[in-house]
Design an enzyme around this catalytic site. Structure first.
Site, PDB file in Angstrom:
ATOM      1  N   THR A 116      75.203  45.103  59.649  1.00 50.97           N
ATOM      2  CA  THR A 116      75.970  44.042  58.998  1.00 50.97           C
ATOM      3  C   THR A 116      76.441  44.544  57.654  1.00 50.97           C
ATOM      4  OG1 THR A 116      76.027  41.665  58.705  1.00 50.97           O
ATOM      5  CG2 THR A 116      74.238  42.809  57.631  1.00 50.97           C
ATOM      6  N   LYS A 161      74.934  35.354  58.773  1.00 52.32           N
ATOM      7  CA  LYS A 161      73.977  36.041  57.912  1.00 52.32           C
ATOM      8  C   LYS A 161      74.152  35.687  56.446  1.00 52.32           C
ATOM      9  CE  LYS A 161      74.890  39.524  60.948  1.00 52.32           C
ATOM     10  NZ  LYS A 161      75.381  40.851  61.092  1.00 52.32           N
ATOM     11  N   GLY A 168      72.578  36.252  51.483  1.00 51.18           N
ATOM     12  CA  GLY A 168      73.156  37.026  52.564  1.00 51.18           C
ATOM     13  C   GLY A 168      72.192  38.152  52.871  1.00 51.18           C
ATOM     14  N   SER A 204      75.429  48.229  56.311  1.00 48.87           N
ATOM     15  CA  SER A 204      76.082  49.428  56.830  1.00 48.87           C
ATOM     16  C   SER A 204      77.465  49.674  56.242  1.00 48.87           C
ATOM     17  CB  SER A 204      76.169  49.349  58.353  1.00 48.87           C
ATOM     18  OG  SER A 204      76.835  48.154  58.730  1.00 48.87           O
ATOM     19  N   SER A 212      85.266  45.900  57.484  1.00 49.10           N
ATOM     20  CA  SER A 212      85.274  45.755  58.947  1.00 49.10           C
ATOM     21  C   SER A 212      86.267  46.711  59.608  1.00 49.10           C
ATOM     22  CB  SER A 212      85.599  44.311  59.347  1.00 49.10           C
ATOM     23  OG  SER A 212      86.976  44.022  59.210  1.00 49.10           O
ATOM     24  N   CYS A 263      83.920  50.335  59.092  1.00 47.99           N
ATOM     25  CA  CYS A 263      82.526  50.467  59.544  1.00 47.99           C
ATOM     26  C   CYS A 263      82.380  49.900  60.953  1.00 47.99           C
ATOM     27  CB  CYS A 263      81.598  49.730  58.578  1.00 47.99           C
ATOM     28  SG  CYS A 263      79.868  49.733  59.098  1.00 47.99           S
ATOM     29  N   THR A 295      80.319  46.607  61.410  1.00 48.84           N
ATOM     30  CA  THR A 295      80.801  45.435  60.690  1.00 48.84           C
ATOM     31  C   THR A 295      82.010  44.883  61.428  1.00 48.84           C
ATOM     32  OG1 THR A 295      80.115  46.444  58.597  1.00 48.84           O
ATOM     33  CG2 THR A 295      81.661  44.618  58.452  1.00 48.84           C
TER      34      THR A 295
END
Length: 179
Positions: free
Chosen positions: A8, A41, A53, A132, A164, A167, A170
């Site tokens: 995440t 999250k 978070g 990540s 996003s 990664c 993500t």
């Protein structure tokens, strides 16, 4: 294949008296399996006065957030004291092991990174990120803070969107909460 559940990105931004925390929704098993794309999250706790978070191993992240929430109850919502007292549990060996998770916690005034190994970090500047894609999100947030007039919420969202795209752990199912 690893059965560890993780993956995440969480990013927090402070601007103009507001703090926003954004997180993606991806839960990954090992290096190649996406188990869920819509996990939440980032959440509000302590009568909606605190936003957290979390990133890392799912079970450890839930454990860390539950222990932090208990500390908030114990210390009447004092964010710093709750984070420090949680860290003390590890330093005094009152918790059996390190948790493979981290959290960003914020209220209307304060912002901290809390690790599952007993660290409490007051981040430099007005942005921080974990997970990540954390380095991607942090770089994007810092650039957006410096070069735009966007709100904390807009910057946190855009930083996660950029992460996003870079990664693989993500996704762009982004939740943002602001205090």
């Amino acid at each position: 294949m690893s059965t560890e559940l993780r993956g995440t990105t969480i990013c927090a931004v402070r601007r103009d008296g507001k703090i926003a925390i954004a997180g993606d929704g991806q839960v990954t098993m090992g290096e190649s399996v996406i188990l869920k794309g819509t996990a939440k999250k980032v959440k509000r706790i302590y009568d909606d006065k605190v936003v957290i978070g979390f990133a890392g191993s799912v079970s450890d992240a839930f454990t860390l957030s539950e222990k932090f929430e208990k500390m908030l109850q114990k210390y009447s919502g004092n964010l710093m004291r709750s984070a420090v007292e949680l860290a003390e549990l590890w330093r005094n060996d009152k918790l059996p092991r390190k948790l493979e998770a981290m959290m960003i916690v914020a209220d209307k005034d304060e912002l901290y990174i809390v690790s599952g190994s007993g660290d409490v970090i007051d981040p430099d500047g007005d942005a921080c990120a974990i997970g990540s894609g954390g380095n991607y999100a942090l770089a994007a947030a810092r650039a957006l803070l410096k070069e735009t007039d966007l709100s904390a919420k807009e910057i946190a969202y855009k930083a996660l969107k950029i992460a996003s795209e870079l990664c693989v752990f993500t996704n762009d199912n982004i939740v943002v909460e602001e205090v």
